[in-house]
Design an enzyme around this catalytic site. Structure first.
Site, short mmCIF file in Angstrom:
data_model
loop_
_atom_site.label_atom_id
_atom_site.label_comp_id
_atom_site.label_asym_id
_atom_site.label_seq_id
_atom_site.Cartn_x
_atom_site.Cartn_y
_atom_site.Cartn_z
N HIS A 1 0.87 -1.19 0.00
CA HIS A 1 0.00 0.00 0.00
C HIS A 1 0.90 1.23 0.00
CE1 HIS A 1 -3.88 2.11 1.40
NE2 HIS A 1 -2.97 3.07 1.20
N HIS B 1 1.56 5.33 -1.67
CA HIS B 1 1.19 6.53 -2.43
C HIS B 1 2.46 7.16 -2.98
CE1 HIS B 1 -3.04 6.73 -1.02
NE2 HIS B 1 -2.53 6.16 0.08
N LYS C 1 -9.01 -0.75 -6.23
CA LYS C 1 -9.11 -0.06 -4.94
C LYS C 1 -10.50 0.51 -4.73
CE LYS C 1 -7.91 1.82 -1.05
NZ LYS C 1 -6.69 2.53 -0.72
N HIS D 1 -10.46 0.58 1.50
CA HIS D 1 -10.31 1.56 2.58
C HIS D 1 -11.52 1.37 3.47
CE1 HIS D 1 -9.01 5.57 4.25
NE2 HIS D 1 -10.22 5.40 4.78
N HIS E 1 -4.70 -1.01 5.73
CA HIS E 1 -4.33 -0.21 6.91
C HIS E 1 -5.30 -0.41 8.08
CE1 HIS E 1 -7.19 2.37 4.88
NE2 HIS E 1 -6.29 2.96 4.11
N ASP F 1 1.26 2.55 3.61
CA ASP F 1 0.42 3.72 3.40
C ASP F 1 1.25 5.00 3.51
OD1 ASP F 1 -1.86 5.18 2.82
OD2 ASP F 1 -2.68 5.09 4.85
#
Length: 348
Positions: free
Chosen positions: A14, A16, A100, A137, A175, A248
């Protein structure tokens, strides 16, 4: 005492990377330590289609440092207009590794996410048929639900009914932040796993709020009580293959964190492995670090572990990690665990 630890090269399930100048600045820090990463699709505009994913992957590969052995694993952003056949074609072509799901309004750049889950059932059914995982999420956005309860409510209202309706769908509860989430994953049948971030293993809401607000600890899902942090630490270090690393790591320039309405996100890529070694050592579980960082994730995603190795070494003196990095988009603060770190990557 163990002073050197050699692991199969880890993956980040995960991550970004953002885009443009920000990506150029943060990508080398993940590429230095990780063999692969699941890349989040919440750009502006989002990575919705196979063509979007191909274009984003090309930009990532072009920005990699020369000689970096890093593979971006792309995802598609699920919207209420996503077409099932586009998803299936992208998966068949090896272009995407997962889809996602953001509940609309749950986190950064999630406004294009899902409000009516019935509208995306044809896509989810097609994903179940072809074995393509759904990364979730896991928070509701109901304003009547307290922010600290949104994960538990999501599991009860959305995730459990979805998995009962479509049990063959492979799901990653991303997460995870609560004992409720940990217990749900442990009690579920096959096909469900969870990622755990570095920062949720090291900080709780007291770290964020006591003695003054610390905006660089503000993330979504928000950090919870110390008891939830302890449940996460036990799950991560237990050896249970259903739990694996998803950092994350989510960079924002300092100006957008240190303001009246700051962005959610913790940037942990530069020191994640040192932080994890610290946690696993504290928990007396260094021998299980490789499973969490390097083996459990590939097993769930039906991929082979990386062939390369990486070596961490514990130093006698604290290792100086940067307080921030400079990017073309501006300075980005690095996650501060609140105490010295003695581990560092020395090879691989």
């Amino acid at each position: 005492m163990t002073h050197t630890l050699t692991l199969t090269r880890p993956d980040d399930w995960h991550l970004h990377l953002r885009d443009g100048a920000m990506m150029d600045g943060v990508l080398p820090h993940s590429a230095a330590h990780f063999g692969r990463a699941i890349i989040m699709p919440n750009l502006v505009p989002p990575v919705r289609t196979a063509a979007d994913a191909a274009a984003y992957r090309a930009r990532i590969l072009a920005a990699l440092p020369k000689g970096a052995g890093f593979t971006p694993l792309m995802t598609l952003y699920l919207t209420e207009t996503t077409e099932a056949e586009d998803v299936a074609a992208a998966a068949a072509a090896g272009l995407v590794t997962a889809v996602k799901l953001y509940p609309a309004g749950a986190t950064t750049n999630s406004q294009s996410g899902v409000s009516n889950f019935d509208t995306v059932m044809p896509v989810l059914e097609r994903m179940a048929e072809i074995g393509l995982p759904l990364c979730v999420h896991g928070e509701v956005t109901d304003p009547a639900v307290d922010i600290f309860d949104r994960e538990a409510v999501f599991i009860a209202r959305i995730l459990a009914p979805l998995r009962a309706r479509l049990p063959e769908l492979r799901v990653v509860l991303e997460h995870v932040t609560t004992s409720d989430g940990v217990d749900y994953v442990k009690s579920a049948q096959a096909g469900l796993a969870a990622t755990i971030t570095t920062h949720h293993l090291m900080i709780n809401r007291n770290h964020m709020l006591v003695g003054g607000i610390r905006p660089h600890y503000y993330c979504l899902p928000i950090v919870k009580r110390a008891s939830h942090m302890e449940a996460l630490r036990k799950a991560a270090t237990s050896g249970d293959a259903r739990f694996f690393l998803g950092t994350d790591s989510a960079p924002h320039v300092d100006a957008t964190k240190e303001c009246g309405c700051g962005c959610a996100g913790v940037f942990s890529a530069p020191n994640t492995l040192a932080c994890l070694a610290h946690v696993f050592e504290e928990m007396g579980a260094l021998e299980r670090l490789e499973g969490f960082t390097s083996l459990n994730g590939p097993a769930f995603y039906r991929l082979a572990p990386n062939s390369a190795k990486i070596t961490l070494q514990k130093q006698d003196e604290p290792v100086p990690y940067p307080a921030r990095i400079e990017t073309g988009a501006g300075p980005v603060t690095v996650f501060d665990p609140g105490h010295p770190l003695f581990w560092q990557v020395v090879g691989g």
